[in-house]
Write an enzyme that holds these catalytic residues in place. Structure first.
Site, PDB file in Angstrom:
ATOM      1  N   SER A   1       0.842  -1.197   0.000  1.00 48.39           N
ATOM      2  CA  SER A   1       0.000   0.000   0.000  1.00 48.39           C
ATOM      3  C   SER A   1       0.875   1.244   0.000  1.00 48.39           C
ATOM      4  O   SER A   1       1.971   1.244   0.572  1.00 48.39           O
ATOM      5  CB  SER A   1      -0.890   0.037   1.242  1.00 48.39           C
TER       6      SER A   1
ATOM      7  N   TYR B   1      -2.623  -0.634  10.047  1.00 49.64           N
ATOM      8  CA  TYR B   1      -2.701  -0.943   8.624  1.00 49.64           C
ATOM      9  C   TYR B   1      -1.349  -0.725   7.948  1.00 49.64           C
ATOM     10  O   TYR B   1      -0.837  -1.607   7.239  1.00 49.64           O
ATOM     11  CB  TYR B   1      -3.783  -0.082   7.959  1.00 49.64           C
TER      12      TYR B   1
END
Length: 185
Positions: free
Chosen positions: A72, A85
């Site tokens: 990501s 995350y």
């Protein structure tokens, strides 16, 4: 499930040339609010799931195969409320680097892709219209990415054209990390 999956692949095809390890759930809340149960759920999905998918499929990978892991853009930039995350996505990129070294003697390349804001049904359903507009404003390309943009990057990293790329992370973010849009200056 992974044992059944690898058995099915082995029985049907005998081997794998490419593995795209794509697992992830969003978890955005202040660090102080993260419970141990939430921590376990996110780490189990975003890191443990990727790790064991790769581990279980390694015997099926041919020499000169390619593994691409979905990371990501958040691993490249501090994002408030995204500590858990972001840490899991940094972990999978580091896994790509480590496995690139470990699997190099077999000619297996391992890289990661780091998508930026990607327009998916989940994104549309879980992100407010205002936050979506802010995301578009922050992207130099002036738009959200598509699943096809990510798929094209994965296909490139899996191809012979990327045969000398190993242990790298490819940002697929429309310039989110590297460029400040003129409209924001």
């Amino acid at each position: 499930d992974l044992d059944a999956l690898t058995a099915a692949i082995h029985n049907r095809h005998g081997h794998l040339d490419v593995l795209f390890a794509n697992a992830g759930i969003a978890a955005f809340q202040p660090t102080l609010d993260i419970t141990e149960a939430e921590f376990d759920h996110v780490v189990d999905t975003n890191f443990k799931g990727v790790f064991f998918t790769i581990q279980k499929t390694l015997p099926l990978l041919t020499d000169h195969a390619a593994i691409v892991i979905n990371a990501s853009w958040a691993l490249h930039r501090g994002v408030p409320g995204a500590s858990l995350y972001s840490a899991t996505k940094a972990a999978v990129h580091n896994l790509a680097q480590t496995l690139a070294a470990e699997l190099a003697p077999k000619g297996i390349r391992v890289n990661s892709v780091s998508p930026g804001y990607i327009e998916t049904p989940s994104y549309r359903d879980n992100v407010s219209a205002e936050a979506q507009a802010a995301a578009v404003a922050a992207v130099a390309a002036g738009r959200l990415g598509t699943s096809e943009n990510v798929a094209d990057a994965v296909a490139f990293l899996a191809s012979d054209e990327a045969s000398y790329i190993n242990g790298q992370d490819l940002l697929v973010d429309g310039g989110l990390i590297a460029a400040i849009p003129e409209r924001m200056v």
